[in-house]
Design a protein around this motif. Structure first.
Motif, PDB file in Angstrom:
ATOM      1  N   CYS A  88       0.506  -1.045  -0.074  1.00 40.06           N
ATOM      2  CA  CYS A  88       0.101  -0.327   0.020  1.00 40.06           C
ATOM      3  C   CYS A  88       1.036   1.041  -0.139  1.00 40.06           C
ATOM      4  O   CYS A  88       1.629   1.173   1.132  1.00 40.06           O
ATOM      5  CB  CYS A  88      -0.616  -0.200   1.496  1.00 40.06           C
ATOM      6  SG  CYS A  88      -1.925  -1.555   1.370  1.00 40.06           S
ATOM      7  N   PHE A 101      -2.006  -0.961  -4.007  1.00 41.83           N
ATOM      8  CA  PHE A 101      -3.834   0.460  -3.627  1.00 41.83           C
ATOM      9  C   PHE A 101      -3.263   1.538  -2.919  1.00 41.83           C
ATOM     10  O   PHE A 101      -1.665   1.012  -2.609  1.00 41.83           O
ATOM     11  CB  PHE A 101      -4.432  -0.758  -1.786  1.00 41.83           C
ATOM     12  CG  PHE A 101      -4.922  -2.339  -1.995  1.00 41.83           C
ATOM     13  CD1 PHE A 101      -6.590  -2.156  -2.119  1.00 41.83           C
ATOM     14  CD2 PHE A 101      -4.157  -3.414  -1.924  1.00 41.83           C
ATOM     15  CE1 PHE A 101      -6.428  -3.160  -2.599  1.00 41.83           C
ATOM     16  CE2 PHE A 101      -4.759  -4.555  -1.623  1.00 41.83           C
ATOM     17  CZ  PHE A 101      -6.607  -4.713  -2.581  1.00 41.83           C
ATOM     18  N   LEU A 103      -2.981   4.369  -0.547  1.00 42.95           N
ATOM     19  CA  LEU A 103      -3.471   5.343   0.669  1.00 42.95           C
ATOM     20  C   LEU A 103      -4.821   6.214   0.744  1.00 42.95           C
ATOM     21  O   LEU A 103      -4.327   7.699   0.235  1.00 42.95           O
ATOM     22  CB  LEU A 103      -2.517   5.558   1.556  1.00 42.95           C
ATOM     23  CG  LEU A 103      -1.459   4.778   2.145  1.00 42.95           C
ATOM     24  CD1 LEU A 103      -0.215   5.107   3.083  1.00 42.95           C
ATOM     25  CD2 LEU A 103      -2.373   3.552   2.803  1.00 42.95           C
ATOM     26  N   LEU A 115      -8.280   1.538   1.351  1.00 40.80           N
ATOM     27  CA  LEU A 115      -7.375   1.528   0.658  1.00 40.80           C
ATOM     28  C   LEU A 115      -7.745   1.068  -0.366  1.00 40.80           C
ATOM     29  O   LEU A 115      -8.048  -0.279  -0.652  1.00 40.80           O
ATOM     30  CB  LEU A 115      -6.212  -0.068   1.085  1.00 40.80           C
ATOM     31  CG  LEU A 115      -5.682  -0.012   2.751  1.00 40.80           C
ATOM     32  CD1 LEU A 115      -5.128  -1.756   2.817  1.00 40.80           C
ATOM     33  CD2 LEU A 115      -4.751   0.880   2.645  1.00 40.80           C
ATOM     34  N   CYS A 188       3.066  -1.373   4.406  1.00 40.41           N
ATOM     35  CA  CYS A 188       2.586   0.932   4.013  1.00 40.41           C
ATOM     36  C   CYS A 188       3.309   0.932   3.680  1.00 40.41           C
ATOM     37  O   CYS A 188       4.601   0.719   4.681  1.00 40.41           O
ATOM     38  CB  CYS A 188       1.844   0.637   5.287  1.00 40.41           C
ATOM     39  SG  CYS A 188       1.280   2.633   5.116  1.00 40.41           S
TER      40      CYS A 188
END
Length: 464
Positions: A88, A101, A103, A115, A188
């Motif tokens: 992400c 994905f 943020l 996401l 992330c």
């Protein structure tokens, strides 16, 4: 943080001797530097063993076991499962991964995000069934779990773990003697948040520049839980920096760690019965802010109680303002929507009572109170008891390492037990533990009790 209200006690207390006894008690209760480091190293080894096997996730031990601050059965065993092949990223950041994905932090509270799907090529992945449409875009629901519906496991004593009701981002499993909290997560990458943390002014040398630089290169994670009162209860996730927080914990000195342990024990005994939100994570953030804002020389055995008072005063101030800043994401308020006005009043009143009782604060914490009596009345017996407990805990961890080395994906419970029974290393650990924990096996049998049940209950009691 204002230390004046804490310092007013130092002239009237004979604290040095008391703090020395308190520190010794913590050592004898299983919180010595030796045991803390042993737990950390063993947890690291356990993670390495798991991550060398073909699992769909990366294992990361978290919580008190990874910190080394909790005995084996004292609290939950926390573990994060980070899905492989998924990242992400924040908008404008270039990163190449097959499943990605974005943020989407718009309209979310600080530290939370949705996401938004960028591209997803692995259509057979478990992820596909959690994708949902929202506002003409595709997001992943926070009902996501790395654990299949029929997931089951057994503990190192061969007792099956049952699934419990979900709590926050975690999927709890357990049996009468132990509880696991499994948290699913995605990697992330969010440089904006971490750089804000890096650039924050600091005046007391902690964290040191090398640690700050190291943390700046680490990834964060997102875990599947929305903020309370979120506009997106089904698709919002929490951003966290678990690896960074663990490194920060490992960088604390022996007495800063003992300060944290004392706060956890007081919280568990006195504050959590009034409000479950006053968790060990809250206390961890209190300690981080206290260490950052005070000179290093203020953290020593002689100042253990004074710093404890500082932390309680800071907690009280945060409760009164209804704002405790998350250490890694300072804009995130850990108390937002979590502590009611009634709970806040009770907590502030109780903290005032604790502050007025000075060193008698530990009369409210049975674990410390009983230990102080033992240290005074039978120090040699207490030391022998502590030595035996540490030996038992090390054996349990060694047994766990052999268990983890023996297990591999797809192995049935019976096949696993057969392999463990064939391991002389594993059976030797079991034999030694049995001799230490149930030396009265004949008496147990004569009373008609189940030996395995007695063993498990005693071991849980010794290591709690």
């Amino acid at each position: 943080m204002d230390n004046k209200s804490a310092n007013e006690y130092t002239d009237t207390w004979g604290l040095k001797g008391f703090c020395g006894r308190l520190s010794e008690c913590l050592d004898l209760l299983g919180y010595s530097q030796e045991m803390i480091l042993y737990r950390r190293e063993t947890q690291k080894k356990l993670d390495e063993i798991s991550n060398s096997k073909p699992y769909p996730a990366i294992y990361i031990a978290t919580g008190s076991k990874a910190e080394g601050t909790g005995l084996y059965f004292e609290s939950d065993i926390d573990r994060m499962y980070v899905a492989k092949g998924v990242t992400c990223i924040q908008e404008g950041f270039s990163y190449s991964r097959s499943n990605m994905f974005l943020l989407d932090k718009s309209s979310s509270s600080p530290g939370y995000t949705r996401l938004k799907l960028v591209h997803f090529y692995d259509t057979n992945s478990i992820i596909s069934k959690y994708l949902v449409s929202e506002y003409k875009a595709t997001y992943i629901a926070n009902s996501f779990s790395m654990l299949p519906e029929n997931f089951h496991m057994i503990d190192i004593n061969g007792v099956r773990l049952s699934k419990k009701d979900k709590s926050g981002p975690s999927a709890p499993y357990g049996n009468p003697s132990i509880k696991y909290d499994f948290v699913s997560a995605f990697e992330c990458i969010c440089p904006d948040i971490i750089q804000e943390w890096v650039r924050r002014p600091r005046y007391n040398g902690w964290p040191d520049p090398r640690l700050i630089k190291h943390i700046s290169s680490l990834e964060g994670h997102v875990v599947p839980v929305a903020n309370k009162g979120s506009k997106f209860p089904e698709t919002e996730w929490r951003i966290c920096f678990t690896k960074a927080e663990l490194l920060l914990m490992h960088s604390l000195t022996e007495f800063q760690i003992k300060l944290y342990i004392l706060l956890k024990l007081i919280s568990k005994s006195v504050l959590q019965p009034l409000c479950s939100e006053i968790s060990s994570y809250v206390m961890k953030n209190i300690v981080f802010w206290t260490v950052e804002t005070n000179p290093k020389e203020k953290f020593s055995q002689s100042f253990l109680i004074v710093r404890l008072i500082d932390c309680l005063i800071y907690l009280k101030d945060c409760l009164q303002s209804n704002n405790l800043r998350n250490y890694m994401i300072a804009h995130r308020n850990l108390f937002e929507g979590r502590v009611s006005e009634c709970e806040r009043e009770k907590l502030v009143k109780k903290i005032d009572e604790l502050l007025s009782e000075k060193e008698n604060i530990f009369q409210h914490c049975d674990k410390i109170r009983v230990a102080m009596v033992k240290l005074k009345e039978s120090p040699q017996e207490f030391a022998m008891e502590a030595k035996k407990r540490d030996k038992i805990e090390k054996l349990v961890y060694n047994k766990n390492v052999t268990f983890r080395e023996t297990y591999f994906p797809g192995l049935t419970a019976k096949a696993l037990q057969d392999r463990l029974n064939a391991s002389t290393v594993y059976t030797d650990y079991e034999k030694t533990l049995t001799e230490l924990i149930v030396p009265d096996q004949i008496d147990i049998a004569n009373r008609g009790q189940n030996l395995a049940d007695v063993f498990t209950k005693r071991m849980s009691s010794i290591l709690s």
